[in-house]
Write a protein that holds these residues in place. Structure first.
Motif, PDB file in Angstrom:
ATOM      1  N   TYR A 102      -7.263   5.895  -1.122  1.00  0.00           N
ATOM      2  CA  TYR A 102      -7.345   5.165  -2.384  1.00  0.00           C
ATOM      3  C   TYR A 102      -5.959   4.623  -2.744  1.00  0.00           C
ATOM      4  O   TYR A 102      -5.068   5.367  -3.128  1.00  0.00           O
ATOM      5  CB  TYR A 102      -7.872   6.105  -3.475  1.00  0.00           C
ATOM      6  N   SER A 103      -5.791   3.304  -2.582  1.00  0.00           N
ATOM      7  CA  SER A 103      -4.558   2.629  -2.976  1.00  0.00           C
ATOM      8  C   SER A 103      -4.809   1.943  -4.317  1.00  0.00           C
ATOM      9  O   SER A 103      -5.930   1.933  -4.806  1.00  0.00           O
ATOM     10  CB  SER A 103      -4.175   1.572  -1.934  1.00  0.00           C
ATOM     11  N   GLY A 104      -3.794   1.337  -4.876  1.00  0.00           N
ATOM     12  CA  GLY A 104      -4.018   0.572  -6.106  1.00  0.00           C
ATOM     13  C   GLY A 104      -3.031   0.962  -7.175  1.00  0.00           C
ATOM     14  O   GLY A 104      -2.723   2.128  -7.372  1.00  0.00           O
ATOM     15  N   VAL A 105      -2.555  -0.033  -7.891  1.00  0.00           N
ATOM     16  CA  VAL A 105      -1.409   0.143  -8.769  1.00  0.00           C
ATOM     17  C   VAL A 105      -1.810   0.681 -10.143  1.00  0.00           C
ATOM     18  O   VAL A 105      -0.985   1.195 -10.871  1.00  0.00           O
ATOM     19  CB  VAL A 105      -0.627  -1.200  -8.882  1.00  0.00           C
ATOM     20  N   VAL A 125      -0.240   7.283  -4.086  1.00  0.00           N
ATOM     21  CA  VAL A 125       0.192   7.387  -5.481  1.00  0.00           C
ATOM     22  C   VAL A 125       1.353   6.441  -5.749  1.00  0.00           C
ATOM     23  O   VAL A 125       2.284   6.343  -4.959  1.00  0.00           O
ATOM     24  CB  VAL A 125       0.598   8.843  -5.798  1.00  0.00           C
ATOM     25  N   GLU A 126       1.266   5.760  -6.883  1.00  0.00           N
ATOM     26  CA  GLU A 126       2.220   4.696  -7.198  1.00  0.00           C
ATOM     27  C   GLU A 126       3.389   5.164  -8.065  1.00  0.00           C
ATOM     28  O   GLU A 126       4.414   4.498  -8.127  1.00  0.00           O
ATOM     29  CB  GLU A 126       1.483   3.575  -7.940  1.00  0.00           C
ATOM     30  N   ARG A 144      -8.734  20.242  -5.487  1.00  0.00           N
ATOM     31  CA  ARG A 144      -7.398  19.828  -5.072  1.00  0.00           C
ATOM     32  C   ARG A 144      -7.433  18.356  -4.672  1.00  0.00           C
ATOM     33  O   ARG A 144      -8.453  17.844  -4.222  1.00  0.00           O
ATOM     34  CB  ARG A 144      -6.901  20.682  -3.905  1.00  0.00           C
ATOM     35  N   ALA A 145      -6.318  17.672  -4.865  1.00  0.00           N
ATOM     36  CA  ALA A 145      -6.220  16.266  -4.471  1.00  0.00           C
ATOM     37  C   ALA A 145      -5.107  16.129  -3.442  1.00  0.00           C
ATOM     38  O   ALA A 145      -4.010  16.651  -3.632  1.00  0.00           O
ATOM     39  CB  ALA A 145      -5.924  15.397  -5.693  1.00  0.00           C
ATOM     40  N   ARG A 146      -5.434  15.428  -2.347  1.00  0.00           N
ATOM     41  CA  ARG A 146      -4.425  15.160  -1.315  1.00  0.00           C
ATOM     42  C   ARG A 146      -3.738  13.833  -1.627  1.00  0.00           C
ATOM     43  O   ARG A 146      -4.417  12.876  -1.997  1.00  0.00           O
ATOM     44  CB  ARG A 146      -5.092  15.120   0.070  1.00  0.00           C
ATOM     45  N   ILE A 147      -2.450  13.800  -1.489  1.00  0.00           N
ATOM     46  CA  ILE A 147      -1.731  12.583  -1.881  1.00  0.00           C
ATOM     47  C   ILE A 147      -0.640  12.185  -0.880  1.00  0.00           C
ATOM     48  O   ILE A 147      -0.149  13.009  -0.115  1.00  0.00           O
ATOM     49  CB  ILE A 147      -1.058  12.733  -3.271  1.00  0.00           C
ATOM     50  N   SER A 148      -0.334  10.902  -0.912  1.00  0.00           N
ATOM     51  CA  SER A 148       0.934  10.424  -0.369  1.00  0.00           C
ATOM     52  C   SER A 148       1.537   9.538  -1.454  1.00  0.00           C
ATOM     53  O   SER A 148       0.817   9.080  -2.343  1.00  0.00           O
ATOM     54  CB  SER A 148       0.712   9.629   0.915  1.00  0.00           C
ATOM     55  N   LYS A 171       5.307  -5.351  -8.236  1.00  0.00           N
ATOM     56  CA  LYS A 171       4.856  -4.251  -9.096  1.00  0.00           C
ATOM     57  C   LYS A 171       4.422  -3.023  -8.300  1.00  0.00           C
ATOM     58  O   LYS A 171       4.118  -1.993  -8.881  1.00  0.00           O
ATOM     59  CB  LYS A 171       3.700  -4.733  -9.981  1.00  0.00           C
ATOM     60  N   PHE A 172       4.366  -3.148  -6.975  1.00  0.00           N
ATOM     61  CA  PHE A 172       3.729  -2.110  -6.173  1.00  0.00           C
ATOM     62  C   PHE A 172       4.699  -1.032  -5.704  1.00  0.00           C
ATOM     63  O   PHE A 172       5.850  -1.300  -5.395  1.00  0.00           O
ATOM     64  CB  PHE A 172       3.072  -2.728  -4.942  1.00  0.00           C
ATOM     65  N   GLY A 173       4.191   0.188  -5.624  1.00  0.00           N
ATOM     66  CA  GLY A 173       4.911   1.264  -4.967  1.00  0.00           C
ATOM     67  C   GLY A 173       6.062   1.808  -5.780  1.00  0.00           C
ATOM     68  O   GLY A 173       6.323   1.400  -6.910  1.00  0.00           O
ATOM     69  N   MET A 174       6.737   2.767  -5.159  1.00  0.00           N
ATOM     70  CA  MET A 174       7.830   3.469  -5.819  1.00  0.00           C
ATOM     71  C   MET A 174       9.113   3.100  -5.088  1.00  0.00           C
ATOM     72  O   MET A 174       9.129   3.091  -3.856  1.00  0.00           O
ATOM     73  CB  MET A 174       7.532   4.960  -5.683  1.00  0.00           C
ATOM     74  N   PRO A 175      10.177   2.778  -5.838  1.00  0.00           N
ATOM     75  CA  PRO A 175      11.424   2.434  -5.150  1.00  0.00           C
ATOM     76  C   PRO A 175      11.847   3.567  -4.220  1.00  0.00           C
ATOM     77  O   PRO A 175      11.676   4.746  -4.551  1.00  0.00           O
ATOM     78  CB  PRO A 175      12.424   2.280  -6.299  1.00  0.00           C
TER      79      PRO A 175
END
Ligand SMILES: *Cc1c(COP(=O)(O)O)cnc(C)c1O
Length: 422
Positions: A102-105, A125-126, A144-148, A171-175
């Motif tokens: 699940y992607s998305g900002v 995760v954004e 539980r939730a698995r994340i990247s 706007k996407f992602g984390m620096p």
């Protein structure tokens, strides 16, 4: 793959079916997809990975027809989703939850709950706030939730500015600079299992260098992350491989995957990719009929029954789509604009195109329309959305009926009000 749509004795075929025969039964406009083309592109990715551990997650937003998704699920693909609606479609069409990322900002709380409830493979995760919400909802649901984390590698994909996503200004992602700290904080959060790192740098990339640059940056971050005791299972490098619309020279899925694997430098993380366009784009066409031909003296317009509400890409990105008559005929070419009936000057499918002479009622085929075609379509000008048809060998099926006028007004109601006294 590209020969799923080909001319035989001047008539366009999709696999073993004459496009004209489908048009006769279904009417126009309609999207036409080749199951062979979808499967063979997916297979190109699968073959290139060979035994290397991987998951190809088809980007649902590129083509979200249930029959297409079901085909991809049956071939072993996973799904990359960007909304609760896409989660619904992915599950409905048969993707196992543990092959869904699940992607998305901007994931809303209900969407996060649905995805945790379904037990998807992972959230990309954004931001920290989003992670805190996922953690809170996981605790409430007792799961539980698995994340990247989706990091922004700040590479320039040299594509259209609207479809680049991996630059600092996007706007996407984390620096990158914040990611280490984010991973460290995520280690202590309830209900969260950190399993990967993710990036997605843009779309319609026709050069492998930005992918390799992004991978290099993600890899060095990954080494830092693992150095403080988090073990990651997955590197998700997103989608974005381009296709040939016109004169582009896009690398093949095989070349792309080999470039990735060649740059893994002994790392053995499972690779996730999220291709959309490079699977769906050339697996579909849009078939339309000529309503009228209008010569204004300065310009010749071919007015067709498909418009920007059906295929937004030319209007939105000035994108080029090859267009040819379904029956090849006249060799004389003249410059024309091919336009739809919508009340906007931006409503065109092609401009200043050299085109053979054709007549009212002729069928035209708009190529490379399998990705971001139907999924971006709308009801603007109260135009019912087109039918979608899937071909397999000698058979075809309508996999989405043409919308009716009743579909146009579903959920609306007349109140029979007059205005209160002004
Ligand atoms: C749009 C998107 C994709 C698919 O991109 P394509 O260019 O169609 O391959 C993959 N991942 C994410 C996060 C996206 O937003």
């Amino acid at each position: 793959m590209d020969n799923a749509f080909r001319y035989q004795d001047g008539e366009l075929f999709c696999e073993g079916v004459a496009v004209r025969d489908i048009a006769r039964q279904v009417g126009t406009p309609f999207y036409l997809y080749s199951s062979f083309a979808f499967c063979s592109r997916l297979n190109d990715y699968e073959k290139a990975f060979g035994n290397y551990p991987h998951l190809v997650c088809f980007a649902v937003k590129s083509n979200s027809n249930l029959a297409v998704l079901n085909l991809m699920a049956n071939q072993g693909a996973g799904a990359d989703i960007v909304s609760g609606g896409e989660l619904f479609r992915a599950l409905r069409s048969g993707f196992p939850a543990d092959r869904i990322v699940y992607s998305g900002v901007g994931k809303t709380i209900p969407e996060i709950r649905e995805a945790i409830g379904a037990g998807i493979l992972m959230f990309n995760v954004e931001s920290m706030q989003e992670l805190e919400e996922i953690s809170r909802q996981a605790r409430i649901l007792g799961k539980r939730a698995r994340i990247s984390f989706r990091v922004n590698p700040d590479v320039n994909p040299k594509t259209h500015p609207y479809i680049s996503t991996g630059l600092k200004k996007n706007k996407f992602g984390m620096p990158m600079g914040m990611a280490l700290e984010a991973y460290r904080m995520a280690m202590d959060m309830d209900g969260i299992d950190i399993i990967g790192i993710d990036c997605h740098i843009g779309s319609q990339l026709t050069d492998l260098a930005p992918f390799v640059d992004a991978l290099d940056r993600v890899k060095s971050l990954l080494v830092d992350i693992e150095s403080f005791g988090i073990e990651l299972d997955y590197i998700d490098i997103g989608g974005g491989l381009g296709i040939k619309y016109h004169e582009e020279n896009a690398p093949s899925p095989g070349e792309y995957v080999r470039a990735i694997l060649d740059h893994m430098d002994g790392l053995e993380h499972k690779i996730i990719i999220e291709p959309g366009r490079s699977i769906a784009g050339n697996a579909g066409i849009l078939v339309t009929s000529v309503i009228n031909i209008k010569d204004t003296g300065t310009k010749k317009f071919i007015i067709v029954d498909a418009a920007m509400n059906d295929l937004a890409r030319p209007s939105l990105y000035e994108a080029y789509h090859a267009i040819h008559p379904v029956s090849r005929g006249d060799a004389v070419h003249e410059a024309v604009d091919i336009v739809g009936p919508i009340c906007e000057s931006g409503d065109f499918l092609a401009r200043n195109r050299l085109f053979p002479r054709i007549a009212r009622g002729d069928l035209l085929s708009v190529f490379s329309a399998g990705a971001y075609g139907f999924t971006m379509s709308s009801n603007y000008n109260s135009r019912p959305r087109a039918a979608e048809v899937l071909v397999r060998g000698q058979e075809f099926a309508v996999v989405r009926a043409r919308e009716t006028y009743d579909d146009l007004i579903r959920g609306e109601k007349v109140l029979d009000w007059t205005c209160e006294r002004l």
